[in-house]
Design a protein around this motif. Structure first.
Motif, short mmCIF file in Angstrom:
data_model
loop_
_atom_site.label_atom_id
_atom_site.label_comp_id
_atom_site.label_asym_id
_atom_site.label_seq_id
_atom_site.Cartn_x
_atom_site.Cartn_y
_atom_site.Cartn_z
N THR A 149 0.80 -1.23 0.00
CA THR A 149 0.00 0.00 0.00
C THR A 149 0.83 1.27 0.00
O THR A 149 0.41 2.29 -0.56
CB THR A 149 -0.93 0.02 1.23
OG1 THR A 149 -0.14 -0.08 2.43
CG2 THR A 149 -1.92 -1.13 1.18
N VAL A 150 2.00 1.24 0.63
CA VAL A 150 2.82 2.46 0.74
C VAL A 150 3.80 2.56 -0.43
O VAL A 150 3.88 3.61 -1.09
CB VAL A 150 3.57 2.49 2.08
CG1 VAL A 150 4.48 3.72 2.16
CG2 VAL A 150 2.59 2.47 3.25
N GLN A 151 4.52 1.49 -0.68
CA GLN A 151 5.53 1.55 -1.75
C GLN A 151 4.92 1.38 -3.14
O GLN A 151 5.30 2.09 -4.07
CB GLN A 151 6.59 0.48 -1.52
CG GLN A 151 7.49 0.75 -0.32
CD GLN A 151 8.62 -0.25 -0.21
OE1 GLN A 151 8.63 -1.29 -0.87
NE2 GLN A 151 9.59 0.06 0.65
N GLY B 17 14.98 -3.25 7.82
CA GLY B 17 15.29 -2.74 9.15
C GLY B 17 14.68 -1.39 9.48
O GLY B 17 15.02 -0.79 10.49
N GLN B 18 13.75 -0.91 8.64
CA GLN B 18 13.17 0.42 8.85
C GLN B 18 11.66 0.32 9.04
O GLN B 18 11.02 -0.65 8.62
CB GLN B 18 13.47 1.34 7.67
CG GLN B 18 14.96 1.57 7.44
CD GLN B 18 15.24 2.44 6.23
OE1 GLN B 18 14.34 2.66 5.43
NE2 GLN B 18 16.46 2.92 6.10
N THR B 19 11.09 1.35 9.66
CA THR B 19 9.64 1.45 9.82
C THR B 19 9.04 2.05 8.56
O THR B 19 9.58 3.02 8.01
CB THR B 19 9.29 2.31 11.04
OG1 THR B 19 9.83 1.71 12.22
CG2 THR B 19 7.78 2.43 11.19
N LEU B 20 7.92 1.50 8.09
CA LEU B 20 7.33 1.93 6.83
C LEU B 20 5.86 2.31 7.07
O LEU B 20 5.09 1.54 7.62
CB LEU B 20 7.42 0.80 5.80
CG LEU B 20 6.97 1.12 4.37
CD1 LEU B 20 7.80 2.27 3.78
CD2 LEU B 20 7.11 -0.13 3.49
N GLY B 21 5.50 3.51 6.64
CA GLY B 21 4.13 4.01 6.80
C GLY B 21 4.04 5.40 6.17
O GLY B 21 5.00 5.86 5.55
N PRO B 22 2.93 6.11 6.30
CA PRO B 22 1.66 5.70 6.91
C PRO B 22 0.77 4.92 5.95
O PRO B 22 1.01 4.91 4.75
CB PRO B 22 1.01 7.04 7.27
CG PRO B 22 1.49 7.96 6.18
CD PRO B 22 2.89 7.51 5.85
N PHE B 23 -0.27 4.28 6.49
CA PHE B 23 -1.19 3.49 5.69
C PHE B 23 -2.32 4.36 5.15
O PHE B 23 -2.57 5.46 5.67
CB PHE B 23 -1.79 2.37 6.54
CG PHE B 23 -0.84 1.24 6.80
CD1 PHE B 23 -0.56 0.31 5.81
CD2 PHE B 23 -0.21 1.09 8.03
CE1 PHE B 23 0.32 -0.74 6.04
CE2 PHE B 23 0.66 0.06 8.26
CZ PHE B 23 0.94 -0.86 7.27
N PRO B 24 -3.03 3.88 4.14
CA PRO B 24 -4.22 4.61 3.65
C PRO B 24 -5.28 4.74 4.75
O PRO B 24 -5.35 3.91 5.66
CB PRO B 24 -4.72 3.73 2.50
CG PRO B 24 -3.55 2.91 2.08
CD PRO B 24 -2.74 2.69 3.32
N MET C 88 -0.95 0.19 -3.92
CA MET C 88 -2.06 -0.73 -4.22
C MET C 88 -3.28 -0.34 -3.40
O MET C 88 -3.17 0.15 -2.27
CB MET C 88 -1.64 -2.17 -3.90
CG MET C 88 -2.73 -3.20 -4.19
SD MET C 88 -2.19 -4.89 -3.80
CE MET C 88 -0.97 -5.15 -5.11
N ALA C 89 -4.47 -0.51 -3.99
CA ALA C 89 -5.70 -0.24 -3.25
C ALA C 89 -5.76 -1.12 -2.01
O ALA C 89 -5.50 -2.32 -2.08
CB ALA C 89 -6.90 -0.49 -4.15
N TRP C 90 -6.13 -0.51 -0.88
CA TRP C 90 -6.03 -1.24 0.38
C TRP C 90 -6.96 -2.46 0.47
O TRP C 90 -6.58 -3.45 1.10
CB TRP C 90 -6.23 -0.30 1.56
CG TRP C 90 -7.62 0.24 1.75
CD1 TRP C 90 -8.11 1.41 1.29
CD2 TRP C 90 -8.67 -0.39 2.49
NE1 TRP C 90 -9.43 1.57 1.66
CE2 TRP C 90 -9.79 0.47 2.42
CE3 TRP C 90 -8.78 -1.57 3.21
CZ2 TRP C 90 -11.01 0.18 3.03
CZ3 TRP C 90 -9.99 -1.88 3.82
CH2 TRP C 90 -11.08 -1.02 3.73
N PRO C 91 -8.19 -2.47 -0.12
CA PRO C 91 -8.98 -3.70 -0.04
C PRO C 91 -8.30 -4.89 -0.73
O PRO C 91 -8.36 -6.02 -0.22
CB PRO C 91 -10.29 -3.33 -0.74
CG PRO C 91 -10.38 -1.84 -0.64
CD PRO C 91 -8.96 -1.38 -0.76
N ILE C 92 -7.64 -4.63 -1.87
CA ILE C 92 -6.93 -5.71 -2.55
C ILE C 92 -5.75 -6.17 -1.71
O ILE C 92 -5.47 -7.38 -1.59
CB ILE C 92 -6.45 -5.24 -3.95
CG1 ILE C 92 -7.65 -4.84 -4.81
CG2 ILE C 92 -5.64 -6.34 -4.64
CD1 ILE C 92 -7.27 -4.28 -6.16
#
Length: 414
Positions: A113-115, A170-177, A118-122
């Motif tokens: 979803t972040v990188q 090793g890193q934190t990934l965000g934010p989400f939709p 992609m649509a979050w429901p999928i």
């Protein structure tokens, strides 16, 4: 001469009065019912006592509407894992990989979803499929190749933790939709007139009360039809009153804040669905059978390998769902997410009445065990108890719960 003396029985008490025996009759019924159903009600009573004690010690802060809402949000993913873990333990196995699988699924969701936008429901569907594949691989190794579940899931714990580090570098990934965030932090929308309460939450509470009372009445009638022992009427009414209060009080507290969290609706659907399966479905009875007596289950025609395979597949899906919830709650995927989640889920199951030997436990028991740990964590945080003493207290609680289970089985056997 002989005189006939006729013994006179004491006159019955007038209808409008009650003697000392009548005053203690209900108490005797309650104590007798508790003795005969100690495994079923023991942890529920313990949960009530813990809530009352921490409510007193925190000056009522534990039962503030905002804190009750946070309690649900903070423990939702552990409760989801506890449902699946209870099934695994009933079947006579253990799963040490769920914490790492939770972290891996959260990382996978972040990458999608972040990188890759992609649509979050999928992305949610793909993440659940990843959990199903992971659970089915472990289930195949355990059920069809005969490798002990402890070894397979220990390897899975290391494997998924390493894959999480690789995936996130090793890193934190965000934010989400926003849509995905609501899974872990969202609330039901407002509806209806202004009543100073959240109307949908009140409506759901009333529906749940009607469903619980109706189910209890139907179960009682069914037991009477088959000439089985049922609770006395007064004790049954007392049980219904306690159940109504157990639903109504949290509903009112949540309705006076922001309403019911969306994850609570998800959790309620899981409890209702899995509770029905374990009580009424053939698959649920087969899980109890292979955990209680595997040789007898095989002789009865139970396909134990198939059942074990599906139990671990189910655990993988629930671990994936918990991973989505915790990632949405934190609004980011972290390499350190899910640490000790497997221990919390296992502890919740045992505190909730699961047996080390398998074949014993309920979905509702797993929820009660998870709430016991959740209230302990939340209450101790409100009292500023150090993390060192928190670990000690939770360890003692687990030992007491398992010791109670052993004592109860020995007493039943004798």
């Amino acid at each position: 001469m002989s005189t006939d003396v006729t013994a006179k029985s004491p006159a019955p008490a007038p209808p409008g009065r009650s003697g000392p025996a009548a005053g203690s009759g209900l108490l005797r019924l309650v104590l007798d019912g508790l003795r005969r159903n100690m495994r079923q009600y023991g942890m529920l009573i313990a949960l009530g006592l813990i809530v009352v004690l921490f409510a007193i010690w925190t000056g009522g802060d534990l039962l503030l509407p905002r804190n009750v809402s946070n309690l649900v949000l903070q423990n939702s993913y552990i409760l989801i894992l506890a449902i699946g873990m209870m099934l695994v333990i009933i079947a006579g196995h253990i799963d040490l990989s769920v914490g790492s699988l939770t972290a891996f699924v959260g990382a996978f969701a972040a990458v999608l979803t972040v990188q890759h936008r992609m649509a979050w429901p999928i992305a949610v569907v793909l993440c659940l499929l990843v959990g199903a594949v992971a659970g089915s691989v472990q289930g195949f190794l355990i059920a069809y190749l005969g490798i002990p579940s402890f070894i397979v899931t220990l390897a899975g714990m290391l494997l998924f933790r390493g894959l999480t580090e690789i995936l996130l570098k090793g890193q934190t990934l965000g934010p989400f939709p926003d849509g995905l965030q609501k899974m872990g932090n969202g609330f039901l929308p407002e509806a209806g007139p202004d009543t100073n309460y959240h109307n949908l939450t009140l409506l759901l509470g009333l529906v749940l009360i009607a469903a619980v009372v109706g189910q209890e009445v139907r179960d009682r009638r069914r037991q009477q039809e088959f000439a089985l022992d049922v609770l006395p009427v007064r004790l049954f009414l007392l049980k219904l009153t306690a159940l109504v209060a157990a639903v109504l009080v949290p509903a009112l507290l949540l309705a006076s804040y922001k309403g019911a969290p969306i994850v609570l609706i998800i959790l309620g659907a899981l409890v209702a669905g899995y509770g029905y399966v374990m009580r009424n479905a053939v698959f649920g009875r087969h899980i109890y059978a292979i955990g209680g007596n595997l040789p007898a289950a095989r002789l009865s025609g139970v396909k134990d390998r198939k059942v074990t395979f599906h139990v671990f597949l189910n655990m993988g899906v629930l671990a994936a769902l918990a991973g989505l919830v915790v990632a949405a709650r934190l609004n980011a995927a972290s390499p350190k997410a899910g640490v000790n989640f497997e221990l919390e889920a296992i502890a919740s199951s045992f505190i909730g009445g699961a047996s080390m030997s398998g074949g014993v436990g309920t979905v509702l028991g797993a929820i009660i065990g998870g709430l016991v740990l959740g209230v302990l964590n939340n209450g101790m945080n409100l009292l500023s108890v150090g993390t060192d003493w928190q670990q000690v207290i939770k360890g003692v609680a687990l030992l007491v719960a398992v010791g109670f289970d052993v004592w109860n089985k020995r007493k039943s056997g004798s």
